[in-house]
Scaffold this active site. Structure first.
Site, mmCIF file in Angstrom:
data_model
loop_
_atom_site.group_PDB
_atom_site.id
_atom_site.type_symbol
_atom_site.label_atom_id
_atom_site.label_comp_id
_atom_site.label_asym_id
_atom_site.label_seq_id
_atom_site.Cartn_x
_atom_site.Cartn_y
_atom_site.Cartn_z
ATOM 1 C CB THR A 144 97.014 57.522 -35.702
ATOM 2 O OG1 THR A 144 96.711 56.601 -36.739
ATOM 3 C CG2 THR A 144 97.839 58.655 -36.299
ATOM 4 C CB SER A 179 96.473 62.327 -44.500
ATOM 5 O OG SER A 179 96.266 62.162 -43.094
ATOM 6 C CE1 TYR A 181 93.833 62.306 -37.130
ATOM 7 C CE2 TYR A 181 94.414 60.522 -38.629
ATOM 8 C CZ TYR A 181 94.099 60.977 -37.359
ATOM 9 O OH TYR A 181 94.056 60.083 -36.313
ATOM 10 C CG HIS A 182 97.657 59.744 -40.811
ATOM 11 N ND1 HIS A 182 96.802 59.698 -41.882
ATOM 12 C CD2 HIS A 182 97.335 58.675 -40.040
ATOM 13 C CE1 HIS A 182 95.998 58.637 -41.774
ATOM 14 N NE2 HIS A 182 96.302 57.998 -40.663
ATOM 15 C CE LYS A 185 95.313 61.721 -33.924
ATOM 16 N NZ LYS A 185 94.606 61.918 -32.669
HETATM 17 P P1 NAD Z 1 85.196 61.203 -33.629
HETATM 18 O O1 NAD Z 1 85.218 62.244 -34.701
HETATM 19 O O2 NAD Z 1 84.076 60.230 -33.629
HETATM 20 O O3 NAD Z 1 85.242 61.888 -32.191
HETATM 21 C C1 NAD Z 1 86.043 62.990 -31.884
HETATM 22 C C2 NAD Z 1 85.276 63.859 -30.898
HETATM 23 O O4 NAD Z 1 86.099 64.972 -30.522
HETATM 24 C C3 NAD Z 1 83.994 64.439 -31.491
HETATM 25 O O5 NAD Z 1 82.912 64.209 -30.631
HETATM 26 C C4 NAD Z 1 84.293 65.936 -31.653
HETATM 27 O O6 NAD Z 1 83.150 66.741 -31.482
HETATM 28 C C5 NAD Z 1 85.334 66.170 -30.572
HETATM 29 N N1 NAD Z 1 86.268 67.272 -30.844
HETATM 30 C C6 NAD Z 1 87.054 67.443 -31.939
HETATM 31 N N2 NAD Z 1 87.789 68.552 -31.812
HETATM 32 C C7 NAD Z 1 87.487 69.100 -30.611
HETATM 33 C C8 NAD Z 1 87.935 70.232 -29.894
HETATM 34 N N3 NAD Z 1 88.841 71.090 -30.416
HETATM 35 N N4 NAD Z 1 87.416 70.491 -28.671
HETATM 36 C C9 NAD Z 1 86.488 69.663 -28.127
HETATM 37 N N5 NAD Z 1 86.010 68.568 -28.758
HETATM 38 C C10 NAD Z 1 86.513 68.289 -29.989
HETATM 39 O O7 NAD Z 1 86.612 60.446 -33.689
HETATM 40 P P2 NAD Z 1 87.013 59.018 -33.080
HETATM 41 O O8 NAD Z 1 86.928 58.019 -34.168
HETATM 42 O O9 NAD Z 1 86.279 58.779 -31.822
HETATM 43 O O10 NAD Z 1 88.550 59.256 -32.776
HETATM 44 C C11 NAD Z 1 88.942 59.696 -31.491
HETATM 45 C C12 NAD Z 1 90.449 59.854 -31.435
HETATM 46 O O11 NAD Z 1 91.071 58.603 -31.675
HETATM 47 C C13 NAD Z 1 91.012 60.826 -32.459
HETATM 48 O O12 NAD Z 1 92.060 61.571 -31.876
HETATM 49 C C14 NAD Z 1 91.550 59.927 -33.530
HETATM 50 O O13 NAD Z 1 92.611 60.535 -34.211
HETATM 51 C C15 NAD Z 1 92.001 58.714 -32.740
HETATM 52 N N6 NAD Z 1 91.985 57.483 -33.526
HETATM 53 C C16 NAD Z 1 90.816 57.049 -34.088
HETATM 54 C C17 NAD Z 1 90.804 55.879 -34.840
HETATM 55 C C18 NAD Z 1 89.561 55.356 -35.506
HETATM 56 O O14 NAD Z 1 89.664 54.376 -36.266
HETATM 57 N N7 NAD Z 1 88.385 55.936 -35.268
HETATM 58 C C19 NAD Z 1 91.998 55.156 -34.987
HETATM 59 C C20 NAD Z 1 93.176 55.642 -34.414
HETATM 60 C C21 NAD Z 1 93.147 56.812 -33.678
HETATM 61 N N1 USQ Z 2 90.482 52.008 -47.883
HETATM 62 C C1 USQ Z 2 89.988 51.293 -48.958
HETATM 63 N N2 USQ Z 2 88.663 51.406 -49.225
HETATM 64 C C2 USQ Z 2 87.811 52.186 -48.484
HETATM 65 C C3 USQ Z 2 88.327 52.888 -47.393
HETATM 66 C C4 USQ Z 2 89.672 52.787 -47.123
HETATM 67 O O1 USQ Z 2 90.712 50.585 -49.655
HETATM 68 O O2 USQ Z 2 86.616 52.233 -48.812
HETATM 69 C C5 USQ Z 2 91.912 51.898 -47.545
HETATM 70 C C6 USQ Z 2 92.631 53.226 -47.508
HETATM 71 O O3 USQ Z 2 93.104 53.598 -48.783
HETATM 72 C C7 USQ Z 2 93.733 52.954 -46.502
HETATM 73 C C8 USQ Z 2 93.127 51.921 -45.560
HETATM 74 O O4 USQ Z 2 91.988 51.379 -46.239
HETATM 75 O O5 USQ Z 2 94.832 52.360 -47.119
HETATM 76 C C9 USQ Z 2 92.674 52.510 -44.241
HETATM 77 O O6 USQ Z 2 91.824 53.603 -44.492
HETATM 78 P P1 USQ Z 2 90.739 54.079 -43.411
HETATM 79 O O7 USQ Z 2 89.891 55.130 -44.027
HETATM 80 O O8 USQ Z 2 90.080 52.898 -42.820
HETATM 81 O O9 USQ Z 2 91.690 54.647 -42.258
HETATM 82 P P2 USQ Z 2 92.601 55.939 -42.170
HETATM 83 O O10 USQ Z 2 92.313 56.944 -43.219
HETATM 84 O O11 USQ Z 2 94.017 55.480 -42.057
HETATM 85 O O12 USQ Z 2 92.154 56.578 -40.793
HETATM 86 C C10 USQ Z 2 91.535 55.829 -39.738
HETATM 87 C C11 USQ Z 2 90.940 56.829 -38.770
HETATM 88 C C12 USQ Z 2 92.065 57.693 -38.192
HETATM 89 C C13 USQ Z 2 93.111 56.779 -37.565
HETATM 90 C C14 USQ Z 2 93.631 55.762 -38.566
HETATM 91 C C15 USQ Z 2 94.521 54.714 -37.915
HETATM 92 O O13 USQ Z 2 89.986 57.651 -39.435
HETATM 93 O O14 USQ Z 2 91.518 58.567 -37.218
HETATM 94 O O15 USQ Z 2 94.175 57.575 -37.102
HETATM 95 O O16 USQ Z 2 92.511 55.022 -39.086
HETATM 96 S S1 USQ Z 2 95.880 54.286 -38.974
HETATM 97 O O17 USQ Z 2 95.353 53.868 -40.257
HETATM 98 O O18 USQ Z 2 96.604 53.236 -38.312
HETATM 99 O O19 USQ Z 2 96.666 55.505 -39.108
#
Ligand code: NAD
Ligand code: USQ
Length: 383
Positions: A144, A179, A181-182, A185
């Site tokens: 990410t 966070s 979570y981050h 990664k």
């Molecule tokens: P999502 O929650 O929609 O999908 C994740 C999927 O992985 C789910 O279907 C869940 O059931 C499965 N999963 C989780 N843990 C598992 C495990 N231990 N074994 C098997 N399956 C498992 O999430 P997403 O938005 O599709 O994100 C996918 C990936 O992309 C993540 O790694 C996330 O960190 C990354 N990512 C997402 C975004 C975003 O904006 N959505 C941005 C940057 C990175």
């Molecule tokens: N934010 C607002 N209002 C909202 C929601 C979010 O101001 O209602 C702000 C947050 O405070 C943050 C920014 O928008 O500063 C982004 O927040 P987000 O919830 O859209 O994204 P984030 O928590 O960073 O996580 C999402 C995905 C995660 C991925 C990440 C990419 O859930 O899986 O890794 O985006 S990145 O942000 O580049 O790390």
């Protein structure tokens, strides 16, 4: 190619599986379906009515004649993963299967521990499976952009060359994530980098920005193929959340001053980036890092764009500044990141445009009865 899409029932994974399958790759989805259980835990759900994974895959076969195999199980269970590798013998392993919500990882001790165990252990298991069972398999791992944080210098693609006391060396770019979570990664990146150096495996770390939009050409082929659309305070991400909020007349929820600047990518480009990474594998022994985003915006800018487009569609949307549940920079801070590697491989970015937002708002309006206003401000605080 034989490609595993782990997390293939999720928001990014499902359209990626369809895209790769349509291109003629042999695709298998690995997913524990834990995300659907988390929806139940949070009493939340997708704006769009998503089908079960079995129904989705069956619909794909009926519509296109293509098969997608499904292995239901958890990456943290090594016996299961070993069986998947022996049966499917992947050439590429696309790894989306992690707990991906920053707010979820900050709820309490148990949720942060779950997030890091799930993500770090799952990825470690995948690394061991590649080493022991498929040494030529290319790991395509979703990282990410938030790993880097918001440094006051340019964000490079994965590495930074440092000069110190007249000497110089290149290191993984310093990380200041926001966070637990981050952080998971960042831990993954370190483990993958180590495995590449020790075992000579092939790996690509895709540092993806916030993904917006939900539709791709493939998910629109049939209503049963629709992608998930998160909007709640824990899994909903900024732009998609704002669109869902506009659809029910809720003010757009900018946290704090709204200067938070992040990198963004359309889901249509996400699936293409995964294809490019798979079809151009990394060299053995070198961790390739690519920044997977196309543009950056502050949340103030995003809220203004959504408010304007919604207004033009006759759906007035005001903007509200709420106390920020997170601890992050929210002033007009520096943000400048490099993203040339995927473009060099052939990515032609779909930049944010009004048509995409209009289509997304139409989807949210069609399903407005499924949007629960009580779920919009459910983020835990970081303190
Ligand atoms: P999502 O929650 O929609 O999908 C994740 C999927 O992985 C789910 O279907 C869940 O059931 C499965 N999963 C989780 N843990 C598992 C495990 N231990 N074994 C098997 N399956 C498992 O999430 P997403 O938005 O599709 O994100 C996918 C990936 O992309 C993540 O790694 C996330 O960190 C990354 N990512 C997402 C975004 C975003 O904006 N959505 C941005 C940057 C990175
Ligand atoms: N934010 C607002 N209002 C909202 C929601 C979010 O101001 O209602 C702000 C947050 O405070 C943050 C920014 O928008 O500063 C982004 O927040 P987000 O919830 O859209 O994204 P984030 O928590 O960073 O996580 C999402 C995905 C995660 C991925 C990440 C990419 O859930 O899986 O890794 O985006 S990145 O942000 O580049 O790390």
């Amino acid at each position: 190619m034989r490609i595993i899409v782990a997390g293939g029932d999720g928001f990014c994974g499902w359209p990626t599986a369809l895209y790769l399958s349509r291109l003629g790759h042999e695709v298998a989805i690995v997913d524990s379906l834990v995300r659907r259980e988390i929806d139940n835990e949070l009493h939340a759900g997708s704006v769009t009515p998503i089908r079960t994974l079995d129904e989705r895959v069956r619909a794909w076969r009926e519509v296109t004649g293509r098969q997608i195999a499904v292995f239901r199980g958890d990456l943290t269970h090594y016996d299961f993963l070993e069986q998947v590798f022996r049966t499917f013998q992947p050439e590429a392993f696309v790894h989306f299967a992690e707990q991906r919500s920053a707010p979820y990882s900050m709820i309490d001790r148990a949720h942060s521990v779950y997030t890091q165990r799930n993500n770090v252990e799952g990825t470690l298991n995948v690394l061991w499976a590649i080493k022991d069972l498929a040494p030529d398999c290319h790991l395509v791992k979703l990282g990410t952009m938030g790993e880097y944080g918001t440094p006051n210098i340019d964000i490079e693609e994965g590495y930074l060359t440092v000069e110190h006391n007249g000497r110089s060396d290149t290191f993984l770019y310093p990380k200041t994530p926001g966070s637990f979570y981050h952080l998971s990664k960042v831990h993954d990146t370190n483990n993958i980098y180590f495995a590449c150096r020790m075992w000579g495996i092939r790996a690509t770390d895709l540092n993806q920005g916030v993904v917006y939009n939900v539709h791709t050409a493939e998910t629109q082929l049939d209503p049963r193929l629709v992608n998930r659309f998160d909007y709640d305070g824990i899994y909903g991400t900024a732009l998609d959340r704002f669109v869902a909020q506009a659809a029910i007349g809720h003010p757009l929820t900018v946290y704090g001053r709204g200067g938070q600047t992040r990198a963004y990518i359309n889901i249509v480009d996400t699936v293409r980036c995964i294809q490019l990474a798979c079809e151009h594998p990394a060299e053995p022994g070198k961790l390739r890092v690519m920044n997977q985003f196309t543009q950056w915006f502050s949340v103030n800018e995003l809220s203004r764009i959504v408010s304007r487009v919604a207004g033009e569609m006759g759906v007035p949307a005001s903007v509200e500044h709420l106390p920020n549940p997170r601890i992050e920079r929210e002033d007009d801070h520096y943000f400048h990141a490099v993203n040339t590697k995927l473009i060099d491989l052939g990515l032609e970015p779909h930049l944010l445009d009004d048509d995409t937002l209009r289509r997304l708002l139409e989807t949210a309006r069609e399903n407005r009865d499924r949007i629960n206003p009580a779920l919009i401000c459910t983020s835990p605080t970081w303190k």
